[in-house]
Motif scaffolding. Structure first.
Motif, PDB file in Angstrom:
ATOM      1  N   LEU A   1       0.816  -1.209   0.000  1.00 23.43           N
ATOM      2  CA  LEU A   1       0.000   0.000   0.000  1.00 23.43           C
ATOM      3  C   LEU A   1       0.855   1.266   0.000  1.00 23.43           C
ATOM      4  CD1 LEU A   1      -2.758  -1.124   2.524  1.00 23.43           C
ATOM      5  CD2 LEU A   1      -3.013  -0.828   0.058  1.00 23.43           C
ATOM      6  N   VAL A   2       2.099   1.140   0.411  1.00 23.39           N
ATOM      7  CA  VAL A   2       3.048   2.252   0.416  1.00 23.39           C
ATOM      8  C   VAL A   2       4.297   1.818  -0.327  1.00 23.39           C
ATOM      9  CG1 VAL A   2       4.624   3.581   1.903  1.00 23.39           C
ATOM     10  CG2 VAL A   2       2.218   3.363   2.520  1.00 23.39           C
ATOM     11  N   ALA A   3       4.817   2.701  -1.169  1.00 28.70           N
ATOM     12  CA  ALA A   3       6.067   2.442  -1.891  1.00 28.70           C
ATOM     13  C   ALA A   3       7.200   3.188  -1.198  1.00 28.70           C
ATOM     14  CB  ALA A   3       5.932   2.897  -3.343  1.00 28.70           C
ATOM     15  N   GLN A   4       8.346   2.539  -1.079  1.00 28.12           N
ATOM     16  CA  GLN A   4       9.486   3.135  -0.391  1.00 28.12           C
ATOM     17  C   GLN A   4      10.680   3.203  -1.324  1.00 28.12           C
ATOM     18  OE1 GLN A   4      10.716   0.990   3.099  1.00 28.12           O
ATOM     19  NE2 GLN A   4      12.127   2.579   3.776  1.00 28.12           N
ATOM     20  N   SER A   5      11.347   4.362  -1.315  1.00 28.83           N
ATOM     21  CA  SER A   5      12.543   4.561  -2.131  1.00 28.83           C
ATOM     22  C   SER A   5      13.594   5.262  -1.279  1.00 28.83           C
ATOM     23  CB  SER A   5      12.210   5.407  -3.360  1.00 28.83           C
ATOM     24  OG  SER A   5      13.390   5.845  -4.001  1.00 28.83           O
ATOM     25  N   ASP A   6      14.836   4.809  -1.393  1.00 24.42           N
ATOM     26  CA  ASP A   6      15.919   5.422  -0.615  1.00 24.42           C
ATOM     27  C   ASP A   6      16.069   6.905  -0.940  1.00 24.42           C
ATOM     28  OD1 ASP A   6      16.445   3.020   0.590  1.00 24.42           O
ATOM     29  OD2 ASP A   6      18.027   2.457  -0.824  1.00 24.42           O
ATOM     30  N   GLN A   7      15.856   7.270  -2.192  1.00 28.13           N
ATOM     31  CA  GLN A   7      16.035   8.650  -2.610  1.00 28.13           C
ATOM     32  C   GLN A   7      14.787   9.504  -2.370  1.00 28.13           C
ATOM     33  OE1 GLN A   7      16.884   6.033  -4.675  1.00 28.13           O
ATOM     34  NE2 GLN A   7      19.062   6.179  -4.147  1.00 28.13           N
ATOM     35  N   ARG A   8      13.605   8.894  -2.542  1.00 28.45           N
ATOM     36  CA  ARG A   8      12.367   9.677  -2.502  1.00 28.45           C
ATOM     37  C   ARG A   8      11.524   9.459  -1.259  1.00 28.45           C
ATOM     38  NH1 ARG A   8      10.157   9.119  -8.778  1.00 28.45           N
ATOM     39  NH2 ARG A   8      12.023   9.956  -9.796  1.00 28.45           N
ATOM     40  N   GLY A   9      11.941   8.582  -0.381  1.00 29.62           N
ATOM     41  CA  GLY A   9      11.181   8.340   0.837  1.00 29.62           C
ATOM     42  C   GLY A   9       9.943   7.495   0.567  1.00 29.62           C
ATOM     43  N   PHE A  10       8.864   7.820   1.273  1.00 32.37           N
ATOM     44  CA  PHE A  10       7.632   7.053   1.170  1.00 32.37           C
ATOM     45  C   PHE A  10       6.592   7.790   0.327  1.00 32.37           C
ATOM     46  CE2 PHE A  10       9.512   5.860   5.268  1.00 32.37           C
ATOM     47  CZ  PHE A  10       9.466   4.467   5.210  1.00 32.37           C
TER      48      PHE A  10
END
Length: 245
Positions: free
Chosen positions: A81-90
């Protein structure tokens, strides 16, 4: 003297451990509360697809600390339900036609296994729960003011859960709940819902086939039920009729 000192030390350690356990319990409760709130808002569409979930903004919005907030978002990311990226956060996971098609296929696969097992294993209690859930669901309208009726949404969940509850597998039921919520998010994003289907009739036909132990018919009706909803949503995606895109 030694005995008294030892007892005092043990009592002090006991109080310390109790305080630690109490603190841990409070932290878990706080994390679960914020997890459930964000999850509910994502499914209901209050947090639209693709929206950035900035920690500082969410801390102010929910009046919660950063640690339980991050733990809640990490848990939601494992559910898709949530996508996580090291550069862009949640951010809230975007919606797409490809994702919806995969979700629908997976629901059909999982629900077929669970429904077959329910029909094979379910007894009188299971039948009664299916009929009770169907009766309650049939008494409420699907749509209110061109939007999904929240009461229908809850009773809809109960009905589909009752159909599969006889399968005897907690793992299947837990996975079904997650898939149901992901599909519910798509339904709640429909900008306008038109009453073009006899949804209550579809539910009644599925329930009757299941209780009469007509397994192939029940599975076919259930899959068709999901695919009709998916078709409506796919057309909405193509026409830009999902809110938050």
């Amino acid at each position: 003297m030694f005995y008294d000192t030892a007892m005092m030390a043990a009592d002090s350690e006991g109080r310390y451990m109790a305080d630690v356990e109490e603190g841990a319990s409070v932290a878990v409760t706080r994390t679960r509360a914020i997890y459930e709130r964000i999850r509910r808002e994502i499914i209901q569409g209050a947090l639209p697809p693709g929206e950035k979930l900035r920690i500082e903004v969410l801390r102010t919005r929910y009046n919660v600390g950063g640690t339980p907030l991050r733990e809640a978002l990490n848990r939601l990311s494992t559910e898709g339900l949530v996508a996580q990226s090291d550069q862009r956060g949640f951010r809230v996971t975007p919606v797409s036609a490809d994702d919806l098609l995969e979700l629908t296929r997976t629901r059909c696969w999982i629900n077929e296994v669970a429904l077959r097992e329910s029909i094979a294993r379910g007894g009188q209690d299971w039948e009664e729960q299916v009929l009770l859930a169907l009766h309650r669901l049939s008494r409420v309208p699907v749509v209110v003011d061109n939007r999904m009726n929240p009461e229908f949404s809850e009773l809809h969940r109960v009905f589909h859960g009752a159909l599969l509850a006889g399968c005897g597998s907690r793992w299947l039921m837990d996975f079904n709940d997650l898939l149901f919520d992901c599909a519910e998010r798509y339904r709640n994003l429909l900008a306008v819902i038109g009453a073009v289907r006899d949804v209550h009739g579809e539910h009644r036909a599925i329930a009757e086939a299941a209780i009469e132990r007509k397994t192939a018919l029940a599975v076919g009706l259930l899959n068709d039920h999901y695919e009709k909803t998916s078709g409506t949503l796919l057309r909405a995606i193509e026409a830009g009729g999902l809110t938050g895109r």
